[in-house]
Design an enzyme around this catalytic site. Structure first.
Site, PDB file in Angstrom:
ATOM      1  N   HIS A  91       0.858  -1.198   0.000  1.00  0.00           N
ATOM      2  CA  HIS A  91       0.000   0.000   0.000  1.00  0.00           C
ATOM      3  C   HIS A  91       0.894   1.247   0.000  1.00  0.00           C
ATOM      4  O   HIS A  91       1.949   1.262   0.635  1.00  0.00           O
ATOM      5  CB  HIS A  91      -0.913  -0.014   1.238  1.00  0.00           C
ATOM      6  CG  HIS A  91      -2.005   1.001   1.154  1.00  0.00           C
ATOM      7  ND1 HIS A  91      -1.776   2.338   1.387  1.00  0.00           N
ATOM      8  CD2 HIS A  91      -3.315   0.892   0.834  1.00  0.00           C
ATOM      9  CE1 HIS A  91      -2.919   3.006   1.228  1.00  0.00           C
ATOM     10  NE2 HIS A  91      -3.861   2.146   0.875  1.00  0.00           N
ATOM     11  N   GLU A 160      -4.046   1.916  -7.431  1.00  0.00           N
ATOM     12  CA  GLU A 160      -4.402   3.050  -6.575  1.00  0.00           C
ATOM     13  C   GLU A 160      -3.489   4.238  -6.885  1.00  0.00           C
ATOM     14  O   GLU A 160      -2.371   4.327  -6.331  1.00  0.00           O
ATOM     15  CB  GLU A 160      -4.223   2.669  -5.106  1.00  0.00           C
ATOM     16  CG  GLU A 160      -5.081   1.513  -4.662  1.00  0.00           C
ATOM     17  CD  GLU A 160      -5.359   1.585  -3.170  1.00  0.00           C
ATOM     18  OE1 GLU A 160      -6.524   1.707  -2.801  1.00  0.00           O
ATOM     19  OE2 GLU A 160      -4.396   1.563  -2.382  1.00  0.00           O
TER      20      GLU A 160
END
Ligand code: PEP
Length: 233
Positions: A91, A160
């Site tokens: 992430h 993302e």
């Protein structure tokens, strides 16, 4: 069509709040595959709450070694034992605050697969990279390093864009779809590719109806019951 929707609760909720929220989502019927990713301390409690009800469990990270002298770290095999089926890896917040690079993320993916967890590999360009027209080159390099010597059938990709995470400034769904098409070409059609970055109850459907978007990774909005309910039901 059934999509994959992951709720990334980051470090937003206390353990108690996470278990309570999981209990509320438990009562909903979703046509999608819904996966909850609470923080480590809440995994066990959330697992007990959702057991047998169709919701799945995901960790937000693991360490790159199986077991050993790594004070403060968490093993993939351990989170598998307490009922996790998925783990988010790479992430952008971990790349930023824990200085993780894709070589390390690659090791984590291997450990995850060995533990029979499905890794959710996050990739995404920053605003400078986007503006300079190099977004795909950046993603390709992240995929190349992150997936080195890994069977792409065993993973999920989450695209993302960093500039879209937590900013309220989501990617345009049609542009996201084009990027997903590139990613799918690289990883193969059978690897699910999710979109993440400021998804909310107003824009989620515009993403879910795109051809190459197999689901969503939702941060902030997934911690708000009414809003996430609209997204998953
Ligand atoms: C995320 O953290 O993966 C994310 C997409 O966050 P948000 O939905 O809050 O932008």
């Amino acid at each position: 069509m059934k999509k994959i929707i992951i709720a990334n609760w980051k470090m937003y909720l206390s353990t108690r709040e996470a278990v309570l929220l999981a209990g509320k989502y438990n009562d909903l019927k979703s046509p999608h595959s819904v996966i909850l990713a609470p923080s480590f301390t809440a995994l066990s409690g959330v697992e007990k709450t959702i057991r047998g009800n169709g919701l799945k469990l995901c960790a937000q990270n693991i360490f790159w070694a199986e077991y050993g002298a790594y004070t403060g770290e968490i093993a993939g095999l351990d989170i598998k034992q307490i009922g996790c089926e998925y783990v988010i890896l790479g992430h952008s917040e971990r790349r930023k605050y824990a200085k993780e690079d894709y070589e390390t993320i690659n090791k984590k993916i291997k450990v995850a697969i060995k533990a029979k967890l499905t890794p959710v590999l996050c990739i995404g360009e920053n605003l400078r990279e986007r503006r300079s027209g190099h977004a795909w080159k950046v993603l390709e390099s992240q995929l190349k390093t992150g997936l080195k010597a890994i069977d792409k059938k065993n993973i999920i990709i989450a695209y993302e864009p960093i500039w879209a995470i937590g900013t309220g400034n989501a990617e345009d769904p049609v542009d996201a779809d084009k990027m997903h098409a590139h990613i799918k070409k690289y990883v193969g059609k059978s690897t699910p590719v999710l979109y993440g970055g400021s998804v909310n109850n107003k824009n989620f459907n515009a993403f879910l109806t795109q051809k190459n978007i197999d689901g969503l990774l939702v941060g902030g909005a997934s911690t708000r019951y009414e809003e996430f309910k609209e997204i998953i039901t």
